[in-house]
Design an enzyme around this catalytic site. Structure first.
Site, PDB file in Angstrom:
ATOM      1  N   TYR A 185      -5.141   7.691  -6.480  1.00 24.72           N
ATOM      2  CA  TYR A 185      -4.088   6.838  -5.922  1.00 24.72           C
ATOM      3  C   TYR A 185      -4.436   6.427  -4.494  1.00 24.72           C
ATOM      4  O   TYR A 185      -4.383   5.245  -4.140  1.00 24.72           O
ATOM      5  CB  TYR A 185      -2.751   7.586  -5.972  1.00 24.72           C
ATOM      6  CG  TYR A 185      -1.591   6.817  -5.420  1.00 24.72           C
ATOM      7  CD1 TYR A 185      -0.967   7.221  -4.239  1.00 24.72           C
ATOM      8  CD2 TYR A 185      -1.124   5.671  -6.061  1.00 24.72           C
ATOM      9  CE1 TYR A 185       0.111   6.521  -3.726  1.00 24.72           C
ATOM     10  CE2 TYR A 185      -0.053   4.950  -5.548  1.00 24.72           C
ATOM     11  CZ  TYR A 185       0.554   5.384  -4.379  1.00 24.72           C
ATOM     12  OH  TYR A 185       1.610   4.685  -3.857  1.00 24.72           O
TER      13      TYR A 185
ATOM     14  N   LYS B 236      -5.277   2.698  -2.914  1.00 19.18           N
ATOM     15  CA  LYS B 236      -4.487   2.139  -1.815  1.00 19.18           C
ATOM     16  C   LYS B 236      -5.343   1.910  -0.559  1.00 19.18           C
ATOM     17  O   LYS B 236      -5.162   0.925   0.152  1.00 19.18           O
ATOM     18  CB  LYS B 236      -3.299   3.039  -1.503  1.00 19.18           C
ATOM     19  CG  LYS B 236      -2.248   3.079  -2.631  1.00 19.18           C
ATOM     20  CD  LYS B 236      -1.648   1.714  -2.910  1.00 19.18           C
ATOM     21  CE  LYS B 236      -0.508   1.771  -3.892  1.00 19.18           C
ATOM     22  NZ  LYS B 236       0.121   0.462  -4.181  1.00 19.18           N
TER      23      LYS B 236
ATOM     24  N   SER C 170       0.871  -1.180   0.000  1.00 18.70           N
ATOM     25  CA  SER C 170       0.000   0.000   0.000  1.00 18.70           C
ATOM     26  C   SER C 170       0.906   1.228   0.000  1.00 18.70           C
ATOM     27  O   SER C 170       1.837   1.298  -0.782  1.00 18.70           O
ATOM     28  CB  SER C 170      -0.922  -0.032   1.226  1.00 18.70           C
ATOM     29  OG  SER C 170      -1.788   1.083   1.203  1.00 18.70           O
TER      30      SER C 170
HETATM   31  N1  LIG Z   1       8.102   5.033  -4.565  1.00 28.21           N
HETATM   32  C1  LIG Z   1       7.328   5.492  -3.588  1.00 28.21           C
HETATM   33  O1  LIG Z   1       7.420   6.665  -3.143  1.00 28.21           O
HETATM   34  C2  LIG Z   1       6.291   4.605  -2.986  1.00 28.21           C
HETATM   35  C3  LIG Z   1       5.794   3.494  -3.650  1.00 28.21           C
HETATM   36  N2  LIG Z   1       4.806   2.757  -3.066  1.00 28.21           N
HETATM   37  C4  LIG Z   1       4.239   1.610  -3.758  1.00 28.21           C
HETATM   38  O2  LIG Z   1       5.268   0.650  -3.978  1.00 28.21           O
HETATM   39  C5  LIG Z   1       5.007  -0.080  -5.177  1.00 28.21           C
HETATM   40  C6  LIG Z   1       6.235  -0.033  -6.062  1.00 28.21           C
HETATM   41  O3  LIG Z   1       6.505   1.311  -6.320  1.00 28.21           O
HETATM   42  P1  LIG Z   1       7.938   1.731  -6.928  1.00 28.21           P
HETATM   43  O4  LIG Z   1       8.929   0.690  -6.627  1.00 28.21           O
HETATM   44  O5  LIG Z   1       8.184   3.129  -6.531  1.00 28.21           O
HETATM   45  O6  LIG Z   1       7.581   1.740  -8.489  1.00 28.21           O
HETATM   46  P2  LIG Z   1       8.448   1.567  -9.799  1.00 28.21           P
HETATM   47  O7  LIG Z   1       7.757   2.386 -10.833  1.00 28.21           O
HETATM   48  O8  LIG Z   1       9.890   1.793  -9.546  1.00 28.21           O
HETATM   49  O9  LIG Z   1       8.211   0.009 -10.153  1.00 28.21           O
HETATM   50  C7  LIG Z   1       6.893  -0.397 -10.423  1.00 28.21           C
HETATM   51  C8  LIG Z   1       6.944  -1.866 -10.796  1.00 28.21           C
HETATM   52  O10 LIG Z   1       5.623  -2.306 -11.076  1.00 28.21           O
HETATM   53  C9  LIG Z   1       5.585  -2.855 -12.394  1.00 28.21           C
HETATM   54  N3  LIG Z   1       4.282  -2.569 -12.995  1.00 28.21           N
HETATM   55  C10 LIG Z   1       3.714  -1.365 -13.201  1.00 28.21           C
HETATM   56  N4  LIG Z   1       2.532  -1.510 -13.816  1.00 28.21           N
HETATM   57  C11 LIG Z   1       2.351  -2.842 -14.014  1.00 28.21           C
HETATM   58  C12 LIG Z   1       1.339  -3.626 -14.628  1.00 28.21           C
HETATM   59  N5  LIG Z   1       0.270  -3.070 -15.182  1.00 28.21           N
HETATM   60  N6  LIG Z   1       1.497  -4.963 -14.657  1.00 28.21           N
HETATM   61  C13 LIG Z   1       2.589  -5.549 -14.117  1.00 28.21           C
HETATM   62  N7  LIG Z   1       3.587  -4.864 -13.508  1.00 28.21           N
HETATM   63  C14 LIG Z   1       3.463  -3.522 -13.473  1.00 28.21           C
HETATM   64  C15 LIG Z   1       6.724  -2.140 -13.136  1.00 28.21           C
HETATM   65  O11 LIG Z   1       7.224  -2.876 -14.222  1.00 28.21           O
HETATM   66  P3  LIG Z   1       6.638  -2.599 -15.739  1.00 28.21           P
HETATM   67  O12 LIG Z   1       6.516  -1.107 -15.898  1.00 28.21           O
HETATM   68  O13 LIG Z   1       7.642  -3.222 -16.634  1.00 28.21           O
HETATM   69  O14 LIG Z   1       5.314  -3.286 -15.782  1.00 28.21           O
HETATM   70  C16 LIG Z   1       7.776  -2.110 -12.035  1.00 28.21           C
HETATM   71  O15 LIG Z   1       8.413  -3.356 -11.934  1.00 28.21           O
HETATM   72  C17 LIG Z   1       3.764   0.550  -5.792  1.00 28.21           C
HETATM   73  O16 LIG Z   1       2.634  -0.212  -5.427  1.00 28.21           O
HETATM   74  C18 LIG Z   1       3.687   1.914  -5.121  1.00 28.21           C
HETATM   75  O17 LIG Z   1       2.354   2.386  -5.051  1.00 28.21           O
HETATM   76  C19 LIG Z   1       4.280   3.063  -1.826  1.00 28.21           C
HETATM   77  C20 LIG Z   1       4.757   4.140  -1.146  1.00 28.21           C
HETATM   78  C21 LIG Z   1       5.813   4.963  -1.650  1.00 28.21           C
HETATM   79  C1  LIG Z   2      -0.251  10.551  14.060  1.00 30.59           C
HETATM   80  C2  LIG Z   2      -0.127  11.104  12.672  1.00 30.59           C
HETATM   81  C3  LIG Z   2       1.278  11.021  12.109  1.00 30.59           C
HETATM   82  C4  LIG Z   2       1.324  11.426  10.639  1.00 30.59           C
HETATM   83  C5  LIG Z   2       2.745  11.422  10.110  1.00 30.59           C
HETATM   84  C6  LIG Z   2       2.847  10.867   8.683  1.00 30.59           C
HETATM   85  C7  LIG Z   2       2.219  11.744   7.625  1.00 30.59           C
HETATM   86  C8  LIG Z   2       2.115  10.984   6.308  1.00 30.59           C
HETATM   87  C9  LIG Z   2       2.080  11.910   5.115  1.00 30.59           C
HETATM   88  C10 LIG Z   2       1.647  11.168   3.867  1.00 30.59           C
HETATM   89  C11 LIG Z   2       2.811  10.578   3.098  1.00 30.59           C
HETATM   90  C12 LIG Z   2       2.345  10.094   1.737  1.00 30.59           C
HETATM   91  C13 LIG Z   2       3.471   9.346   1.036  1.00 30.59           C
HETATM   92  C14 LIG Z   2       3.009   8.799  -0.300  1.00 30.59           C
HETATM   93  C15 LIG Z   2       4.100   7.929  -0.908  1.00 30.59           C
HETATM   94  C16 LIG Z   2       3.618   7.382  -2.226  1.00 30.59           C
HETATM   95  O1  LIG Z   2       2.916   6.420  -2.253  1.00 30.59           O
HETATM   96  C17 LIG Z   2       3.945   8.168  -3.456  1.00 30.59           C
HETATM   97  N1  LIG Z   2       5.360   8.535  -3.502  1.00 30.59           N
HETATM   98  C18 LIG Z   2       3.608   7.377  -4.700  1.00 30.59           C
HETATM   99  O2  LIG Z   2       4.433   6.293  -4.784  1.00 30.59           O
END
Ligand SMILES: NC(=O)C1=CN([C@@H]2O[C@H](COP(=O)(O)OP(=O)(O)OC[C@H]3O[C@@H](n4cnc5c(N)ncnc54)[C@H](OP(=O)(O)O)[C@@H]3O)[C@@H](O)[C@H]2O)C=CC1
Ligand SMILES: CCCCCCCCCCCCCCCC(=O)[C@@H](N)CO
Length: 322
Positions: free
Chosen positions: A185, A189, A171
């Site tokens: 988004y 999530k 998530s």
């Molecule tokens: N980076 C961040 O700040 C944060 C990320 N997350 C979550 O972590 C997870 C990974 O994010 P992150 O590592 O940053 O992302 P990246 O974009 O670096 O990697 C995403 C991965 O998902 C694959 N992907 C995307 N779309 C599809 C699809 N339709 N089918 C199959 N595979 C798919 C991509 O490969 P390909 O494109 O080849 O399909 C790639 O391997 C996500 O769920 C994101 O929401 C959560 C919090 C923070």
């Molecule tokens: C008691 C309360 C404490 C609160 C402190 C924490 C506040 C959280 C702020 C929200 C952060 C959102 C990050 C999204 C990351 C992400 O998913 C994107 N980069 C897309 O990948």
């Protein structure tokens, strides 16, 4: 007159001890340990960012690793990198999680899964008013429907497996609190939370354990792309939580999965957020349950302070635009 120490024991220590004792019986499902070594770990989104870091870490821990994503060249690069850094050969499956049949084919080819980690995901930050319905559907289809396709494809084989197994959903802290610019988004999530809580009740008798992972902003290729288009307000609010490296998120994720935690925060801000938003999620740790019960009020106050700051930021940024 009773000594102050006795008074302290009577009004603080004794109730705390009784609460801890009660919680050690109450927490459910019961604590579980989920081994990774020698088991099949199937990671979607395993060719980049958090998913790739997870694949490397699981390979290092002796798991048999499969990674799924769309782009075959990125999968091949990931496989080569994991081979070079860990000496382990991972299996790769090129498939779009939005295509249920293709996902079923990949999961059948991979064989029974012990630990499923749904780390695929896309994020297009933009105000709802101006965001296209195509982008909205894109995030919901990949992040939510794609996860449904994976679980439905993997579950029959997982139920036939032996020993405790895990289904983990990646998530985000934006899946615990709605953030400006993340309407679709955050919705996709937040939905994983409801999916996970309901699914855990359905599969607990099959010794399958659900974990939801809640990272903050994490340094990944996806985040680099996102940062180029993210509204200023979104970045300021998301910046309330200290950003992390993908490998650190992967470490917290794997530790959370192995300990069977339902909610897996990744940093201290996330721990506060998890306690403030624990709702009716399962809690297997009686110490964490003790923190949830005793800190709920205080953390609600902290949350209101954050909200106060966020709305001040929103007002300031919109005034600047005028
Ligand atoms: N980076 C961040 O700040 C944060 C990320 N997350 C979550 O972590 C997870 C990974 O994010 P992150 O590592 O940053 O992302 P990246 O974009 O670096 O990697 C995403 C991965 O998902 C694959 N992907 C995307 N779309 C599809 C699809 N339709 N089918 C199959 N595979 C798919 C991509 O490969 P390909 O494109 O080849 O399909 C790639 O391997 C996500 O769920 C994101 O929401 C959560 C919090 C923070
Ligand atoms: C008691 C309360 C404490 C609160 C402190 C924490 C506040 C959280 C702020 C929200 C952060 C959102 C990050 C999204 C990351 C992400 O998913 C994107 N980069 C897309 O990948």
């Amino acid at each position: 007159m009773a000594s102050p120490l006795l008074f302290l024991v009577l009004i603080v220590v004794a109730p705390a001890a009784v609460l801890l004792l009660a919680l050690s019986f109450l927490v459910c499902p019961r604590p579980v340990k989920i081994p990774v070594k020698g088991r099949h770990v199937f990671i979607t989104g395993g060719s980049s960012g958090i998913g790739l870091a997870l694949a490397k870490r699981a390979a290092r821990e002796g798991a048999r690793v499969s990674i799924l994503a769309r782009s075959l060249p990125k999968l091949e690069d990931a496989r080569d990198m994991i081979r070079v850094t860990t000496g382990v050969e991972v299996a790769i499956y090129s498939s779009d999680v939005r295509d249920g049949a293709a996902v079923q084919k990949a999961v059948d080819a991979a064989g029974p899964i012990d630990v499923l980690i749904c780390s695929h995901g896309v994020f297009v930050p933009q105000e709802l008013e101006t965001q296209s319905i195509e982008d909205i559907k894109f995030m919901v289809d990949v992040n939510l429907m794609g996860t449904f396709h994976l679980i439905r494809a993997a579950l029959p084989g997982m139920k036939r497996g032996g020993g405790p197994r895990s289904i983990s959903l990646m998530s985000s802290q934006a899946g615990q609190v709605g953030i400006y610019g993340y309407t679709a988004y955050s919705a996709s999530k937040f939905a994983l939370r409801g999916l996970g809580e309901a699914l855990q009740q359905e599969v607990i008798n099959d010794d399958i354990h659900v974990s939801l992972i809640f990272p903050p902003d994490t340094e990944t290729p996806g985040f680099v792309q996102e940062s180029k288009i993210r509204p200023e307000v979104t970045s300021k609010i998301a910046g309330s939580s200290v950003g992390m490296k993908a490998d650190d998120v992967a470490e917290r994720t794997l530790n959370g999965i192995k300990s069977g935690s339902f909610i897996v925060p990744c940093n201290f801000d996330g721990l506060m957020l998890a306690i403030a938003t624990c709702g009716l999620s399962p809690q297997r740790s009686y110490l964490m349950a003790f923190c949830e019960v005793t800190c709920a009020g205080l953390l609600r106050f902290v949350a209101l302070c954050f909200q106060w700051g966020w709305y001040a930021t929103i007002e300031k940024c919109s005034a600047r635009k005028k």
